[in-house]
Design a protein around this motif. Structure first.
Motif, PDB file in Angstrom:
ATOM      1  N   SER A 169       0.838  -1.193   0.000  1.00 14.39           N
ATOM      2  CA  SER A 169       0.000   0.000   0.000  1.00 14.39           C
ATOM      3  C   SER A 169       0.876   1.246   0.000  1.00 14.39           C
ATOM      4  CB  SER A 169      -0.909   0.032   1.236  1.00 14.39           C
ATOM      5  OG  SER A 169      -1.745  -1.104   1.280  1.00 14.39           O
ATOM      6  N   GLY A 170       0.496   2.244  -0.805  1.00 13.00           N
ATOM      7  CA  GLY A 170       1.210   3.509  -0.824  1.00 13.00           C
ATOM      8  C   GLY A 170       0.553   4.527   0.087  1.00 13.00           C
ATOM      9  N   ARG A 171       1.201   5.648   0.262  1.00  9.63           N
ATOM     10  CA  ARG A 171       0.708   6.693   1.145  1.00  9.63           C
ATOM     11  C   ARG A 171       0.897   8.073   0.513  1.00  9.63           C
ATOM     12  NH1 ARG A 171      -0.445   2.602   3.372  1.00  9.63           N
ATOM     13  NH2 ARG A 171      -0.531   2.146   5.600  1.00  9.63           N
ATOM     14  N   MET A 172       0.104   9.008   0.958  1.00  9.38           N
ATOM     15  CA  MET A 172       0.415  10.414   0.737  1.00  9.38           C
ATOM     16  C   MET A 172       1.344  10.861   1.873  1.00  9.38           C
ATOM     17  SD  MET A 172      -3.231  12.045  -0.538  1.00  9.38           S
ATOM     18  CE  MET A 172      -2.490  13.564  -1.167  1.00  9.38           C
ATOM     19  N   PRO A 173       2.021  12.006   1.714  1.00  2.00           N
ATOM     20  CA  PRO A 173       2.895  12.467   2.793  1.00  2.00           C
ATOM     21  C   PRO A 173       2.134  12.637   4.105  1.00  2.00           C
ATOM     22  CG  PRO A 173       3.340  13.694   0.783  1.00  2.00           C
ATOM     23  CD  PRO A 173       2.109  12.872   0.516  1.00  2.00           C
ATOM     24  N   THR A 174       2.821  12.372   5.204  1.00  4.48           N
ATOM     25  CA  THR A 174       2.211  12.525   6.523  1.00  4.48           C
ATOM     26  C   THR A 174       2.084  14.004   6.889  1.00  4.48           C
ATOM     27  OG1 THR A 174       4.380  12.367   7.599  1.00  4.48           O
ATOM     28  CG2 THR A 174       3.122  10.331   7.361  1.00  4.48           C
ATOM     29  N   ILE A 175       1.285  14.261   7.925  1.00  6.83           N
ATOM     30  CA  ILE A 175       1.144  15.590   8.506  1.00  6.83           C
ATOM     31  C   ILE A 175       1.991  15.626   9.775  1.00  6.83           C
ATOM     32  CG2 ILE A 175      -0.483  17.284   9.415  1.00  6.83           C
ATOM     33  CD1 ILE A 175      -2.681  15.743   7.872  1.00  6.83           C
ATOM     34  N   ALA A 189      -8.257  18.776   9.894  1.00  9.94           N
ATOM     35  CA  ALA A 189      -8.363  20.214   9.617  1.00  9.94           C
ATOM     36  C   ALA A 189      -6.996  20.809   9.292  1.00  9.94           C
ATOM     37  CB  ALA A 189      -9.003  20.929  10.797  1.00  9.94           C
ATOM     38  N   VAL A 190      -6.373  20.243   8.248  1.00  5.20           N
ATOM     39  CA  VAL A 190      -5.041  20.657   7.814  1.00  5.20           C
ATOM     40  C   VAL A 190      -5.034  20.683   6.297  1.00  5.20           C
ATOM     41  CG1 VAL A 190      -2.575  20.148   7.907  1.00  5.20           C
ATOM     42  CG2 VAL A 190      -4.032  19.559   9.843  1.00  5.20           C
ATOM     43  N   ASP A 191      -4.440  21.732   5.681  1.00  8.24           N
ATOM     44  CA  ASP A 191      -4.445  21.828   4.229  1.00  8.24           C
ATOM     45  C   ASP A 191      -3.321  21.005   3.606  1.00  8.24           C
ATOM     46  OD1 ASP A 191      -2.053  23.284   4.405  1.00  8.24           O
ATOM     47  OD2 ASP A 191      -3.035  25.222   4.163  1.00  8.24           O
ATOM     48  N   GLY A 192      -3.178  21.116   2.295  1.00 12.38           N
ATOM     49  CA  GLY A 192      -2.194  20.313   1.584  1.00 12.38           C
ATOM     50  C   GLY A 192      -0.754  20.648   1.906  1.00 12.38           C
ATOM     51  N   HIS A 193      -0.522  21.801   2.533  1.00 10.54           N
ATOM     52  CA  HIS A 193       0.825  22.199   2.935  1.00 10.54           C
ATOM     53  C   HIS A 193       1.104  21.881   4.400  1.00 10.54           C
ATOM     54  CE1 HIS A 193       1.245  24.259  -0.899  1.00 10.54           C
ATOM     55  NE2 HIS A 193       0.096  24.881  -0.673  1.00 10.54           N
TER      56      HIS A 193
END
Length: 469
Positions: free
Chosen positions: A241-247, A361-365
């Motif tokens: 499984s792949g992931r998007m970057p973590t927060i 509640a966090v944006d793409g950055h």
């Protein structure tokens, strides 16, 4: 028909998915250590032969409770999909003489002992120090390079993670992590069997990942997870499984099936996962192994769990590869033959792609939303334009009710501050990645402002199930 005792607690795959698949293979008796999600409570009676909600007194000796309940219903197998109940169920299976994760289950829960085991086997991982006191933490902070990461050894879902930028920050990080673990326990997100677990921590070196070395397109995170099963002590990899970057610090945002790794790189990742699982000595259970990806092909083990992946990992695998992992694991524990994949499946075997997104509640950055918003899935579905062929849905039992105020993201709380869990199906993994990016950017614009809320607020709404991946 065979009989299965399913021990339910917070976390893991959605309970509704688990119950329907298990009930198709056996008579299921449910031992509910956590309150059933409202979306599942109504159907549990028809899917289960019985539902038992133990008293606090009965829960005081969890292994004895599981053993006695298994004996009472004549269980041929006992299993759980919750991180927090893995050790208790493994010990109960040992006492009952039934297949289970075995005595090594605690090694796949306690991050200190996990890392010590891998160190003895010479496996690649971040430098680490076990911590039980502030004094231990100060000693570790004087030897490890900064920044470093403080983790609760028995946590899940990135709960109580704290980045320590200098030795002077150690005391504040220690207090925050301990307070967060206490808060999580009140919500039901805590180890259920090991009494001293809340005192165990580990501090780790933060290694530098490099997703661009592994993936041909941008947007992927710098780590993956290998999903699999141990059957009779033999590791059976299923997929990656792949992931998007973590927060920040390391809260997981999205998992995508399949990961778009080239075949030779996937083979390397799976080989390291096999070494990790074999070193722990697990016997009969699902596995979920997370691996950090670095430049020039470097890899570091993050952790292995003695259970199937959480959030929507299991439903995603079923949709993309046609494998009912819950049913297959139940069959194996009941002694039935199972046709495991000969090797880990990859993009070439996939029928489309699927991904799950944790709404925070966090944006793409990685920046917090400027104002408070209200969770409203119909508004999202009506206003966010996704790619042709993509379908978006919400997982009710892992989401706040529509009209609830989205919690403020707490870096220490991790997934505990989620508002919802969304599932996206698409023709391919690139499309999932692109649509999730679109969705993340759109949420703070399309969700109604909090002052428009007329329904219950986040402080009074029931909390969704946790999502440890």
């Amino acid at each position: 028909m065979s009989t299965v005792l399913l021990v339910h607690a917070k976390g893991g795959p959605p309970l509704g998915h688990v119950l329907s698949r298990a009930a198709a293979r056996a008579d299921v008796h449910l031992l509910a250590l956590s309150e059933l999600p409202p979306a599942v409570a109504a159907s549990a009676g028809s899917l289960c032969a019985s539902v038992m909600r133990p008293t606090e007194a009965q829960r005081s000796d969890l292994v004895a409770l599981i053993v006695s309940r298994a004996e009472a219903v004549g269980a041929d197998a006992v299993l759980t999909f919750s991180e927090y109940a893995v050790v208790a169920v493994a010990e109960a299976c040992e006492a009952l003489g039934l297949p289970g994760a075995g005595g090594a289950a605690a090694l796949a829960r306690d991050k200190r002992r996990m890392r010590q085991t891998w160190h003895r086997h010479g496996l690649p991982q971040p430098a680490f120090h076990p911590v039980t006191t502030e004094t231990d933490l100060h000693k570790a902070a004087a030897t490890l390079p900064v920044p470093m990461l403080l983790k609760a050894a028995w946590s899940a879902g990135s709960t109580a993670h704290q980045i320590i930028g200098s030795p002077q920050e150690a005391d504040a990080a220690w207090r925050r992590s301990r307070a967060t673990m206490a808060e999580s326990a009140q919500l039901g997100f805590a180890e259920l069997h090991v009494a001293e677990a809340d005192a165990h921590y580990v501090v780790e070196e933060i290694v530098t990942g490099e997703a661009a070395w592994w993936f041909d397109e941008p947007g992927w995170g710098d780590y993956v997870s290998v999903e699999g099963v141990v059957a009779g002590g033999v590791f059976r990899p299923v997929c990656v499984s792949g992931r998007m970057p973590t927060i920040e610090p390391f809260t997981e945002r999205a998992g995508i099936t399949p990961a778009l790794l080239p075949a030779d790189l996937q083979d390397r990742v799976v080989a390291l996962a096999r070494d990790a699982v074999d070193a722990l000595g697990l016997r009969d259970c699902g596995t979920h192994t997370e691996i950090k990806l670095g430049a020039d092909g470097r890899m570091w083990l993050i952790e292995t769990a003695a259970r199937l992946g959480g959030a929507m990992t299991v439903p995603q695998i079923e949709e993309v590869f046609g494998l009912d992992l819950v049913g297959m694991l139940v069959d194996h524990l009941l002694g039935r033959p199972v046709d495991w994949p000969e090797r880990a499946l990859g993009p070439e075997q996939a029928r489309g792609a699927a991904g799950s997104l944790v709404v925070l509640a966090v944006d793409g950055h990685g920046e917090a939303w400027r104002d408070r918003r209200v969770w409203d899935f119909p508004a999202v579905r009506a206003t966010v334009t996704l790619s042709e062929g993509s379908t978006l849905s919400v997982v009710p039992e892992s989401s706040l009710p529509d009209g609830s105020t989205v919690p403020v993201y707490d870096p220490a709380g991790g997934a505990n501050t989620m508002a919802a869990l969304c599932l996206l199906s698409a023709p391919d993994a690139r499309t999932v990645l692109r649509d999730f990016t679109t969705l993340i950017d759109a949420l703070p614009r399309v969700l109604p402002p909090a002052e428009c809320a007329v329904a219950q607020s986040a402080s009074t709404a029931p909390r969704p199930e946790g999502v440890p991946a």
